[in-house]
Write a protein that holds these residues in place. Structure first.
Motif, short mmCIF file in Angstrom:
data_model
loop_
_atom_site.label_atom_id
_atom_site.label_comp_id
_atom_site.label_asym_id
_atom_site.label_seq_id
_atom_site.Cartn_x
_atom_site.Cartn_y
_atom_site.Cartn_z
N VAL A 307 25.99 -32.61 13.18
CA VAL A 307 26.89 -33.08 12.02
C VAL A 307 27.34 -31.84 11.35
O VAL A 307 26.71 -30.80 11.42
CB VAL A 307 26.09 -33.93 11.17
N LEU A 308 28.26 -31.84 10.44
CA LEU A 308 29.01 -30.85 9.69
C LEU A 308 28.55 -31.50 8.24
O LEU A 308 28.73 -32.61 8.01
CB LEU A 308 30.14 -30.61 9.79
N VAL A 309 28.35 -30.51 7.19
CA VAL A 309 28.26 -31.12 5.95
C VAL A 309 29.20 -30.25 5.21
O VAL A 309 29.26 -28.98 5.23
CB VAL A 309 26.76 -31.00 5.14
N GLY A 310 29.94 -30.79 4.06
CA GLY A 310 31.00 -30.10 3.39
C GLY A 310 30.64 -30.03 2.04
O GLY A 310 29.96 -29.11 1.43
N ARG A 311 30.69 -30.98 1.15
CA ARG A 311 30.58 -31.12 -0.14
C ARG A 311 28.93 -30.38 -0.58
O ARG A 311 28.72 -29.81 -1.36
CB ARG A 311 30.81 -32.42 -1.00
N PRO A 312 28.10 -31.05 0.08
CA PRO A 312 26.68 -30.56 -0.28
C PRO A 312 26.43 -29.22 -0.04
O PRO A 312 25.61 -28.68 -1.23
CB PRO A 312 25.72 -31.17 0.81
N THR A 313 27.13 -28.51 0.53
CA THR A 313 26.74 -26.97 0.68
C THR A 313 27.76 -26.36 -0.60
O THR A 313 27.29 -25.40 -0.87
CB THR A 313 27.49 -26.23 2.05
N LEU A 314 28.79 -27.16 -0.73
CA LEU A 314 29.69 -26.59 -2.09
C LEU A 314 28.73 -26.76 -3.45
O LEU A 314 28.62 -25.84 -4.09
CB LEU A 314 30.77 -27.32 -2.27
N TRP A 315 27.83 -27.90 -3.42
CA TRP A 315 26.94 -27.99 -4.54
C TRP A 315 25.71 -27.10 -4.40
O TRP A 315 25.64 -26.14 -5.48
CB TRP A 315 26.38 -29.24 -4.83
N GLY A 316 25.42 -26.49 -3.39
CA GLY A 316 24.22 -25.45 -3.39
C GLY A 316 25.11 -24.11 -3.73
O GLY A 316 24.26 -23.40 -4.65
N LEU A 317 26.15 -23.96 -3.34
CA LEU A 317 26.83 -22.72 -3.61
C LEU A 317 27.09 -22.60 -5.31
O LEU A 317 26.72 -21.67 -6.04
CB LEU A 317 28.11 -22.73 -3.05
N ALA A 318 27.46 -23.63 -5.71
CA ALA A 318 27.79 -23.68 -7.08
C ALA A 318 26.51 -23.53 -8.08
O ALA A 318 26.49 -22.96 -9.33
CB ALA A 318 28.35 -24.97 -7.64
N VAL A 319 25.18 -23.93 -7.41
CA VAL A 319 24.18 -24.00 -8.40
C VAL A 319 23.36 -22.67 -8.42
O VAL A 319 22.84 -22.12 -9.26
CB VAL A 319 23.06 -25.14 -7.71
N ASP A 320 23.36 -21.97 -7.17
CA ASP A 320 22.70 -20.92 -6.84
C ASP A 320 23.17 -19.77 -5.75
O ASP A 320 22.35 -19.27 -5.32
CB ASP A 320 21.17 -21.14 -6.63
N GLY A 321 24.37 -19.93 -5.18
CA GLY A 321 24.92 -18.96 -4.21
C GLY A 321 23.95 -18.98 -3.31
O GLY A 321 23.77 -20.41 -2.70
N THR A 322 23.87 -18.02 -2.49
CA THR A 322 23.17 -18.10 -1.05
C THR A 322 21.95 -19.13 -1.08
O THR A 322 21.66 -19.81 -0.41
CB THR A 322 22.87 -16.77 -0.68
N PRO A 323 20.69 -18.56 -2.13
CA PRO A 323 19.52 -19.50 -2.14
C PRO A 323 19.98 -20.95 -2.29
O PRO A 323 19.16 -21.80 -1.71
CB PRO A 323 18.95 -18.91 -3.13
N GLY A 324 20.92 -21.54 -2.93
CA GLY A 324 21.34 -22.91 -3.51
C GLY A 324 21.60 -23.45 -2.03
O GLY A 324 21.25 -24.33 -1.58
N VAL A 325 22.65 -22.85 -1.02
CA VAL A 325 22.92 -23.35 0.05
C VAL A 325 21.65 -23.31 0.90
O VAL A 325 21.60 -24.46 1.83
CB VAL A 325 23.95 -22.52 0.78
#
Ligand SMILES: Cc1cc2nc3c(=O)[nH]c(=O)nc-3n(C[C@H](O)[C@H](O)[C@H](O)COP(=O)(O)O)c2cc1C
Length: 366
Positions: A307-325
């Motif tokens: 599968v591919l995930v789009g928005r969840p990885t953007l939320w991870g990025l917006a919360v904490d950059g690399t560690p968030g993703v």
């Protein structure tokens, strides 16, 4: 390979979305979160996964669970790839660079968008050992598409992802940006021709997809780049076969996270038809509304390789950059491990079609 018992920390991807909403200004969050029209397709993508109920096996040895697989021959630790999303600097200062570091750390595939805020070369340089695919559209200005395909090849990208669901875009979009004005100057380094300066105004090109794109363009891209071409945005079995007949190396069942045209079939509904039509000739991936490990298991049971995930990885990025993703991808892996154990499926190959059924099936009469 994970030894039992797997970690069982509760994890809430929706919590990441709520935190991202607090970290971003409202117009930016709306741009990232919204679908087109009334968000019907975006929301249907999510609920359609829930409409598949598990039929778990018991009495199977699940003392070890393995979430590793390969995609186009490249090994990945989990069957969850990072979908291409444009302009990731909207979510985090060094956007795509932070995403690339996270994807490589999680040992999965990064798909870099043609509309990325960093160049394919810069993204490659920060995580040279990671597996990367380059997403593009056929632009009316085909020379720019060709230049990007060649640059991606030279920068070590392993595949081209041709997004084909943009045919209606030149005819206008319905409500996506909700008042977004791009921070100026916003550059699109992957659309530049050799020698053009970074501040060349290219915003008008971002949506200037060639509405005459056809199956023959898959072959054209493959010959320009010498790379396998993954066709993203397929929702029907006949179209998937058409793409394969024109040389597609894989297809992605996708409606662009509900962002291109509202009122369209959910990907969890379309997937089985595509997988059955392709019948193993190429790998099938799917995206749209995947928010939990159980959704990943459902997708693989219905015939997806990954599968591919789009928005969840953007939320991870917006919360904490690399560690968030990394946290988002780790959570999906940990949940997938738990679901596989529950289903008596120690490997991804054990996630077979019989493990799911429509959740609304009527109860059999006693
Ligand atoms: C903000 C945003 C930007 C996107 N940009 C692109 C893009 O440049 N190219 C592309 O092929 N898909 C793009 N997509 C679609 C994603 O690749 C993917 O199909 C979709 O996000 C999957 O749905 P999900 O967000 O529910 O996981 C974008 C999606 C979002 C949310």
């Amino acid at each position: 390979m994970t030894d039992a018992p797997p970690p069982s920390l509760p994890f809430d991807l929706d919590g990441f979305e709520r935190s991202a909403a607090l970290n971003l200004d409202p117009a930016t969050f709306a741009y990232l979160a919204n679908g087109s029209g009334s968000n019907t397709t975006r929301d249907a993508n999510r609920s359609a996964w829930d409409a598949w109920a598990l039929r778990p096996h018991v009495l199977r040895d699940v003392s070890r669970i393995d979430t590793a697989t390969t995609v186009l021959g490249a090994p990945v630790d989990l069957p969850v790839l990072v979908a291409p999303t444009a302009m990731q600097r909207m979510a985090w200062t060094d956007g795509e660079l932070a995403m690339a570091r996270a994807t490589a750390a999680a040992r999965t595939v990064l798909v870099t968008s043609m509309a990325a805020s960093y160049s394919v070369e810069e993204v490659a340089a920060v995580a040279p050992d990671g597996t990367r695919w380059a997403q593009l559209y056929l632009l009316r200005d085909a020379g720019r598409t060709r230049a990007l395909a060649e640059r991606a090849r030279d920068a070590g990208y392993a595949a081209i992802v041709l997004t084909v669901d943009g045919a209606a875009v030149p005819y206008g979009r319905r409500r996506l940006a909700d008042g977004l004005t791009l921070a100026q100057p916003f550059s699109f380094p992957n659309m530049l021709l050799p020698g053009e300066p970074l501040d060349t105004p290219l915003t008008s090109l971002v949506n200037d997809f060639d509405p005459a794109t056809t199956g023959a363009d898959i072959e054209r891209l493959a010959s320009w780049s010498g790379l396998p071409v993954v066709v993203k945005g397929v929702l029907r079995g006949d179209d998937a076969l058409h793409a394969v007949d024109h040389g597609a190396a894989a297809v992605v069942v996708s409606n662009h996270g509900g962002r291109t045209h509202d009122g369209c079939v959910a990907t969890a509904v379309a997937l089985a038809e595509v997988a059955d039509a392709v019948a193993g000739r190429v790998e099938v991936y799917v995206d749209g509304g995947i928010r939990a490990g159980i959704d990943v298991a459902r997708a693989l049971a219905l015939g997806a390789r990954a599968v591919l995930v789009g928005r969840p990885t953007l939320w991870g990025l917006a919360v904490d950059g690399t560690p968030g993703v990394v946290a988002v991808l780790d959570a999906l892996r940990e949940e997938l491990v738990r679901v596989m154990a529950f289903c008596g499926a120690p490997t991804l190959a054990d996630l077979s079609r019989d493990l799911v059924e429509p959740a609304t099936r009527e109860h059999p009469r006693p």
